[in-house]
Design a protein around this motif. Structure first.
Motif, PDB file in Angstrom:
ATOM      1  N   LYS A 184       7.532  -4.641  -2.637  1.00 34.84           N
ATOM      2  CA  LYS A 184       8.033  -4.796  -1.011  1.00 34.84           C
ATOM      3  C   LYS A 184       7.616  -5.996  -0.460  1.00 34.84           C
ATOM      4  O   LYS A 184       7.557  -6.121   0.862  1.00 34.84           O
ATOM      5  N   GLY A 185       7.347  -6.989  -1.129  1.00 31.77           N
ATOM      6  CA  GLY A 185       6.899  -8.549  -0.552  1.00 31.77           C
ATOM      7  C   GLY A 185       5.461  -8.682  -0.081  1.00 31.77           C
ATOM      8  O   GLY A 185       5.336  -9.437   0.693  1.00 31.77           O
ATOM      9  N   PHE A 186       4.705  -7.996  -0.806  1.00 30.12           N
ATOM     10  CA  PHE A 186       3.262  -8.040  -0.349  1.00 30.12           C
ATOM     11  C   PHE A 186       2.275  -7.565  -1.503  1.00 30.12           C
ATOM     12  O   PHE A 186       2.655  -6.970  -2.679  1.00 30.12           O
ATOM     13  N   SER A 187       1.253  -8.077  -1.656  1.00 30.42           N
ATOM     14  CA  SER A 187       0.393  -7.628  -2.857  1.00 30.42           C
ATOM     15  C   SER A 187      -0.128  -6.419  -2.781  1.00 30.42           C
ATOM     16  O   SER A 187      -0.621  -5.936  -1.689  1.00 30.42           O
ATOM     17  N   VAL A 188       0.188  -5.516  -3.952  1.00 35.70           N
ATOM     18  CA  VAL A 188      -0.218  -4.102  -3.662  1.00 35.70           C
ATOM     19  C   VAL A 188      -0.894  -3.732  -5.042  1.00 35.70           C
ATOM     20  O   VAL A 188      -0.628  -4.181  -6.161  1.00 35.70           O
ATOM     21  N   ILE A 189      -2.043  -2.901  -4.714  1.00 30.88           N
ATOM     22  CA  ILE A 189      -2.758  -2.265  -6.269  1.00 30.88           C
ATOM     23  C   ILE A 189      -2.946  -0.905  -5.785  1.00 30.88           C
ATOM     24  O   ILE A 189      -2.574  -0.338  -4.759  1.00 30.88           O
ATOM     25  N   ASP A 190      -3.524  -0.224  -6.727  1.00 32.66           N
ATOM     26  CA  ASP A 190      -3.930   1.139  -6.641  1.00 32.66           C
ATOM     27  C   ASP A 190      -2.897   2.269  -6.300  1.00 32.66           C
ATOM     28  O   ASP A 190      -3.307   2.931  -5.324  1.00 32.66           O
ATOM     29  N   LEU A 204      -0.599   3.890  -1.770  1.00 31.45           N
ATOM     30  CA  LEU A 204      -0.895   2.587  -2.358  1.00 31.45           C
ATOM     31  C   LEU A 204      -1.804   1.582  -1.419  1.00 31.45           C
ATOM     32  O   LEU A 204      -1.887   1.937  -0.239  1.00 31.45           O
ATOM     33  N   LYS A 205      -2.340   0.507  -1.772  1.00 34.41           N
ATOM     34  CA  LYS A 205      -3.269  -0.188  -1.139  1.00 34.41           C
ATOM     35  C   LYS A 205      -2.309  -1.435  -0.894  1.00 34.41           C
ATOM     36  O   LYS A 205      -2.239  -2.074  -1.829  1.00 34.41           O
ATOM     37  N   ASN A 206      -2.410  -2.013   0.406  1.00 31.00           N
ATOM     38  CA  ASN A 206      -1.694  -3.226   0.659  1.00 31.00           C
ATOM     39  C   ASN A 206      -2.904  -4.091   0.738  1.00 31.00           C
ATOM     40  O   ASN A 206      -3.779  -4.023   1.478  1.00 31.00           O
ATOM     41  N   GLU A 207      -2.962  -5.151  -0.346  1.00 31.54           N
ATOM     42  CA  GLU A 207      -3.865  -5.919  -0.712  1.00 31.54           C
ATOM     43  C   GLU A 207      -3.977  -7.222  -0.073  1.00 31.54           C
ATOM     44  O   GLU A 207      -4.784  -8.227  -0.238  1.00 31.54           O
ATOM     45  N   ILE A 217      -4.508   1.814   3.117  1.00 34.49           N
ATOM     46  CA  ILE A 217      -3.607   2.749   2.217  1.00 34.49           C
ATOM     47  C   ILE A 217      -2.587   2.937   3.301  1.00 34.49           C
ATOM     48  O   ILE A 217      -2.545   3.300   4.511  1.00 34.49           O
ATOM     49  N   ARG A 218      -1.179   3.094   2.396  1.00 34.09           N
ATOM     50  CA  ARG A 218      -0.107   3.290   2.871  1.00 34.09           C
ATOM     51  C   ARG A 218       0.840   4.227   2.158  1.00 34.09           C
ATOM     52  O   ARG A 218       0.445   4.606   1.126  1.00 34.09           O
ATOM     53  N   ILE A 219       1.784   4.601   2.566  1.00 30.92           N
ATOM     54  CA  ILE A 219       2.875   5.568   2.008  1.00 30.92           C
ATOM     55  C   ILE A 219       4.236   5.040   1.545  1.00 30.92           C
ATOM     56  O   ILE A 219       4.935   4.739   2.703  1.00 30.92           O
ATOM     57  N   SER A 220       4.751   5.337   0.512  1.00 32.57           N
ATOM     58  CA  SER A 220       6.117   5.054   0.262  1.00 32.57           C
ATOM     59  C   SER A 220       6.644   6.250  -0.392  1.00 32.57           C
ATOM     60  O   SER A 220       6.108   6.978  -1.196  1.00 32.57           O
ATOM     61  N   THR A 221       7.947   6.400  -0.173  1.00 29.71           N
ATOM     62  CA  THR A 221       8.603   7.575  -0.992  1.00 29.71           C
ATOM     63  C   THR A 221       9.969   7.194  -1.717  1.00 29.71           C
ATOM     64  O   THR A 221      10.568   6.231  -1.588  1.00 29.71           O
ATOM     65  N   SER A 230      10.710   3.565  -0.812  1.00 31.77           N
ATOM     66  CA  SER A 230      11.043   3.185   0.582  1.00 31.77           C
ATOM     67  C   SER A 230       9.998   1.878   1.105  1.00 31.77           C
ATOM     68  O   SER A 230       8.859   1.623   0.439  1.00 31.77           O
ATOM     69  N   GLU A 231      10.095   1.260   1.839  1.00 30.51           N
ATOM     70  CA  GLU A 231       9.354   0.316   2.942  1.00 30.51           C
ATOM     71  C   GLU A 231       8.012   1.393   3.262  1.00 30.51           C
ATOM     72  O   GLU A 231       8.100   2.627   3.551  1.00 30.51           O
ATOM     73  N   PRO A 232       6.790   0.617   3.169  1.00 31.29           N
ATOM     74  CA  PRO A 232       5.696   1.529   3.396  1.00 31.29           C
ATOM     75  C   PRO A 232       5.594   1.767   4.722  1.00 31.29           C
ATOM     76  O   PRO A 232       6.056   1.162   5.711  1.00 31.29           O
TER      77      PRO A 232
END
Length: 313
Positions: A184-190, A204-207, A217-221, A230-232
């Motif tokens: 989604k256009g950003f670094s993501v881990i975990d 997920l973690k926005n890194e 931590i954010r949520i996508s579905t 989805s967008e977080p």
């Protein structure tokens, strides 16, 4: 035998009821993951007690660096426990093993999930999801491939710019081609995935580090496990945290996470996956607990672990 009796009473596990209740287990690592798999147990999802005197259940052998970080364990459709983990900070593969009782484990296997990308820097925090409908396993993890996403290549810090990748398997011998799971256009881990009705919920973690640190931590579905998530959401945590893992405790969703800047575990709870309450002050984990996974087991599984790992008087 006295020590065994005390442990069983501690967890309230005398006898096996016909309906056999479930208890919570938590797989985790300590230090840098050198000594391997640790397990803790809880009956209420708040107070966690280390098993095996907080000593390792399984020493790592997979990969060149032989670490066992971020261990993720799930119960599969074959009635086995399947585990994946981070074998190294820098290798292009992950570790895998299975067990029927969480005591004796299969030979450890190195799965080279990113070997086809010669510049890939890593494979971090792999997780497994068992897809009942397709009777297959989704394995997903975070990898940085320098230059692959130019717009964010320098915003993750340390030259890292992760995206979530995945492969699927039915037998842990043959695997589908590796593909992108989340970008989604950003670094993501975990990332970790749970199902709520017909919806797949990814925590997920926005890194992102630059220009403004996220580390939350954010949520996508999605309605498709492998589909377009989805967008977080806006952040559901405030401190710099990582390694979210999710379960249901009564009517609440509970997310545990590694508060790595404070060297302790934290948690939040919600009834609707929208409004979250910090419960960090109400939970307790064994000293040294790092990024892990919560899962449920039958009471007898825990009893067998306690019996097998309790020194005989």
């Amino acid at each position: 035998m006295k020590k065994l009796t005390v442990l069983i009473i501690l967890f309230g596990l005398i006898g096996c009821k016909p309906s056999e209740p479930e208890v919570y287990l938590f797989s985790f690592f300590q230090g840098n993951g050198e000594d391997g798999l640790h397990l803790a147990a809880s009956t209420d999802g708040l107070n966690w007690k280390a098993l095996n005197n907080n000593e390792s259940f399984l020493a790592p052998t997979a990969g060149k660096d032989k670490l066992m970080r971020d261990p993720c364990i799930i119960k599969g459709g074959d009635d086995k426990f399947h585990m994946v983990w981070t074998v190294s900070w820098n290798e292009r593969g992950i570790g895998y093993a299975n067990s029927t009782d969480l005591i004796k484990w299969s030979d450890q296997k190195y799965i080279p999930v990113m070997d086809h990308e010669p510049t890939a820097r890593n494979c971090w925090a792999p997780e497994i999801y068992y897809d009942e409908e397709k009777d297959q396993y989704l394995i997903y993890w975070a990898t940085t491939i320098p230059g692959r996403f130019p717009a964010t290549d320098t915003l993750g810090g340390g030259g890292y710019d992760h995206r979530m990748y995945y492969t699927t398997t039915r037998d842990f011998r043959s695997f589908s081609d590796t593909k992108i799971l989340y970008d989604k256009g950003f670094s993501v881990i975990d990332a970790t995935i749970v199902k709520d009705g017909k919806t797949y919920v990814m925590f997920l973690k926005n890194e992102t580090l630059l220009p403004k640190p996220e580390k939350n931590i954010r949520i996508s579905t999605s309605t498709d496990l492998l589909g377009d998530y989805s967008e977080p959401t806006t952040p559901i945590t405030t401190d710099w945290v990582e390694g979210p893992t999710v379960t249901r405790v009564g009517n609440d969703w509970v997310v545990y996470f590694d508060m790595y800047t404070k060297s302790k575990m934290g948690g939040i709870s919600s009834k609707d996956l929208k409004i979250w309450t910090d419960i960090s002050e109400n939970i307790s984990f064994p000293k040294g607990t790092r990024h892990g996974t919560v899962f449920k087991v039958k009471q007898s599984v825990l009893e067998n672990i306690i019996t097998a790992k309790t020194p005989k008087d």
